[in-house]
Scaffold this motif. Structure first.
Motif, mmCIF file in Angstrom:
data_model
loop_
_atom_site.group_PDB
_atom_site.id
_atom_site.type_symbol
_atom_site.label_atom_id
_atom_site.label_comp_id
_atom_site.label_asym_id
_atom_site.label_seq_id
_atom_site.Cartn_x
_atom_site.Cartn_y
_atom_site.Cartn_z
ATOM 1 N N THR A 16 3.352 -13.983 -4.763
ATOM 2 C CA THR A 16 2.066 -14.666 -4.896
ATOM 3 C C THR A 16 1.191 -13.820 -5.816
ATOM 4 O O THR A 16 1.474 -12.630 -6.018
ATOM 5 N N PRO A 17 0.101 -14.402 -6.341
ATOM 6 C CA PRO A 17 -0.789 -13.586 -7.174
ATOM 7 C C PRO A 17 -1.310 -12.339 -6.439
ATOM 8 O O PRO A 17 -1.377 -11.263 -7.024
ATOM 9 N N LEU A 18 -1.655 -12.472 -5.153
ATOM 10 C CA LEU A 18 -2.156 -11.318 -4.407
ATOM 11 C C LEU A 18 -1.095 -10.228 -4.281
ATOM 12 O O LEU A 18 -1.387 -9.047 -4.460
ATOM 13 N N CYS A 19 0.121 -10.607 -3.990
ATOM 14 C CA CYS A 19 1.185 -9.600 -3.869
ATOM 15 C C CYS A 19 1.441 -8.904 -5.198
ATOM 16 O O CYS A 19 1.621 -7.682 -5.234
ATOM 17 N N LEU A 20 1.432 -9.651 -6.283
ATOM 18 C CA LEU A 20 1.631 -9.033 -7.601
ATOM 19 C C LEU A 20 0.503 -8.056 -7.910
ATOM 20 O O LEU A 20 0.749 -6.940 -8.371
ATOM 21 N N ALA A 21 -0.732 -8.477 -7.656
ATOM 22 C CA ALA A 21 -1.880 -7.608 -7.925
ATOM 23 C C ALA A 21 -1.830 -6.357 -7.045
ATOM 24 O O ALA A 21 -2.085 -5.250 -7.520
ATOM 25 N N ALA A 22 -1.479 -6.520 -5.784
ATOM 26 C CA ALA A 22 -1.405 -5.377 -4.862
ATOM 27 C C ALA A 22 -0.315 -4.399 -5.301
ATOM 28 O O ALA A 22 -0.525 -3.189 -5.314
ATOM 29 N N ALA A 23 0.830 -4.919 -5.680
ATOM 30 C CA ALA A 23 1.953 -4.067 -6.078
ATOM 31 C C ALA A 23 1.656 -3.286 -7.353
ATOM 32 O O ALA A 23 2.169 -2.188 -7.547
ATOM 33 N N HIS A 24 0.803 -3.845 -8.215
ATOM 34 C CA HIS A 24 0.463 -3.170 -9.470
ATOM 35 C C HIS A 24 -0.839 -2.376 -9.367
ATOM 36 O O HIS A 24 -1.293 -1.807 -10.367
ATOM 37 N N LEU B 213 -0.516 -5.306 1.816
ATOM 38 C CA LEU B 213 -0.834 -3.915 2.146
ATOM 39 C C LEU B 213 0.388 -3.016 1.975
ATOM 40 O O LEU B 213 0.276 -1.913 1.434
ATOM 41 N N VAL B 214 1.534 -3.467 2.417
ATOM 42 C CA VAL B 214 2.752 -2.661 2.265
ATOM 43 C C VAL B 214 3.052 -2.453 0.786
ATOM 44 O O VAL B 214 3.389 -1.342 0.362
ATOM 45 N N LEU B 215 2.909 -3.492 -0.020
ATOM 46 C CA LEU B 215 3.168 -3.364 -1.462
ATOM 47 C C LEU B 215 2.204 -2.379 -2.103
ATOM 48 O O LEU B 215 2.613 -1.530 -2.905
ATOM 49 N N ALA B 216 0.921 -2.468 -1.758
ATOM 50 C CA ALA B 216 -0.066 -1.553 -2.334
ATOM 51 C C ALA B 216 0.194 -0.120 -1.893
ATOM 52 O O ALA B 216 0.015 0.817 -2.666
ATOM 53 N N GLY C 209 1.796 5.033 -4.372
ATOM 54 C CA GLY C 209 1.058 3.895 -3.849
ATOM 55 C C GLY C 209 -0.222 3.724 -4.654
ATOM 56 O O GLY C 209 -0.436 4.409 -5.656
ATOM 57 N N HIS C 210 -1.061 2.825 -4.201
ATOM 58 C CA HIS C 210 -2.324 2.555 -4.884
ATOM 59 C C HIS C 210 -3.458 2.720 -3.876
ATOM 60 O O HIS C 210 -3.867 1.750 -3.222
ATOM 61 N N PRO C 211 -3.988 3.945 -3.743
ATOM 62 C CA PRO C 211 -4.976 4.245 -2.701
ATOM 63 C C PRO C 211 -6.218 3.360 -2.724
ATOM 64 O O PRO C 211 -6.692 2.941 -1.668
ATOM 65 N N ILE D 91 -3.407 -3.093 9.433
ATOM 66 C CA ILE D 91 -2.770 -1.842 9.029
ATOM 67 C C ILE D 91 -1.367 -1.698 9.597
ATOM 68 O O ILE D 91 -0.529 -1.010 9.044
ATOM 69 N N ASP D 92 -1.089 -2.367 10.700
ATOM 70 C CA ASP D 92 0.228 -2.264 11.325
ATOM 71 C C ASP D 92 1.095 -3.505 11.096
ATOM 72 O O ASP D 92 2.127 -3.665 11.755
ATOM 73 N N ALA D 93 0.706 -4.357 10.136
ATOM 74 C CA ALA D 93 1.527 -5.529 9.814
ATOM 75 C C ALA D 93 2.878 -5.058 9.300
ATOM 76 O O ALA D 93 2.971 -4.038 8.618
ATOM 77 N N GLU D 94 3.911 -5.817 9.627
ATOM 78 C CA GLU D 94 5.266 -5.412 9.245
ATOM 79 C C GLU D 94 5.825 -6.272 8.125
ATOM 80 O O GLU D 94 5.566 -7.461 8.052
ATOM 81 N N MET D 95 6.604 -5.608 7.295
ATOM 82 C CA MET D 95 7.389 -6.267 6.257
ATOM 83 C C MET D 95 8.813 -5.754 6.434
ATOM 84 O O MET D 95 9.046 -4.539 6.395
#
Length: 186
Positions: free
Chosen positions: A73-81, A108-111, A118-120, A133-137
């Motif tokens: 998704t756009p959010l996941c791409l933005a978070a990962a980058h 959050l996991v991607l970021a 990571g991307h602090p 904060i404790d969501a799982e992937m």
């Protein structure tokens, strides 16, 4: 070249003026280019928050399938980058912070785990805006993933923000240390 290709190209380049002009000329906001990408998809991954806001205001679906294989998704791409401003724009547009996309990725996991450290700033924004904060992937939390990859600073940041220090996180940190023993002590 099709107008959709021009729109996606302008969005990828961050040219908000051209994006607005092409939409005014009839370019469909969520139309895919010849390789299947949309303007929002590439504006998010390349880090162009002004273009992201423009596209969403024009009706782009902020939770559309994105990525080379439509797995994200756009959010996941933005978070990962680490595109923090884009993440903020997408959250402002109402995008949820839970697992998303075909792969069920957690932003959050991607970021927290993408790149060397990571991307602090992106992690901080996601947590400030309500990410779990404790969501799982794939059965691991962001802390467990960061420990598994040996990202010490991210582990510290997540613990400082209240991540649950699970036995899995401790085991992952120990496994990383064992795998990289020579590198860590030299």
């Amino acid at each position: 070249m099709r107008i959709a290709d021009h729109l996606v190209e302008a969005a990828e380049a961050g040219d908000a003026f051209l994006v607005a002009r092409l939409m005014a000329e009839g370019a469909g906001v969520d139309t895919r280019n010849s390789v299947g990408r949309t303007a929002l998809d590439l504006a998010a991954s390349r880090g162009h928050p002004e273009v992201v806001r423009l596209l969403i205001t024009a009706g782009a679906d902020p939770e559309q399938r994105a990525g080379e294989h439509h797995e994200s998704t756009p959010l996941c791409l933005a978070a990962a980058h680490g595109r923090t401003a884009v993440v903020g724009a997408l959250i402002d547009a109402g995008v949820h912070l839970r697992a998303q996309g075909r792969m069920r990725w957690v932003p959050l996991v991607l970021a927290a785990t993408s790149g060397d450290r990571g991307h602090p700033q992106t992690v901080t924004l996601l947590l400030d805006r309500g990410a779990d904060i404790d969501a799982e992937m794939k059965s691991r939390t962001s802390l467990e993933w960061a420990a598994r990859f040996g990202q010490v600073q991210m582990v510290r940041q997540l613990l400082g923000r209240g991540a649950t220090p699970t036995t899995n996180a401790l085991a992952a940190a120990h496994e990383y240390a064992e795998r990289h023993r020579g590198e860590l002590w030299n």
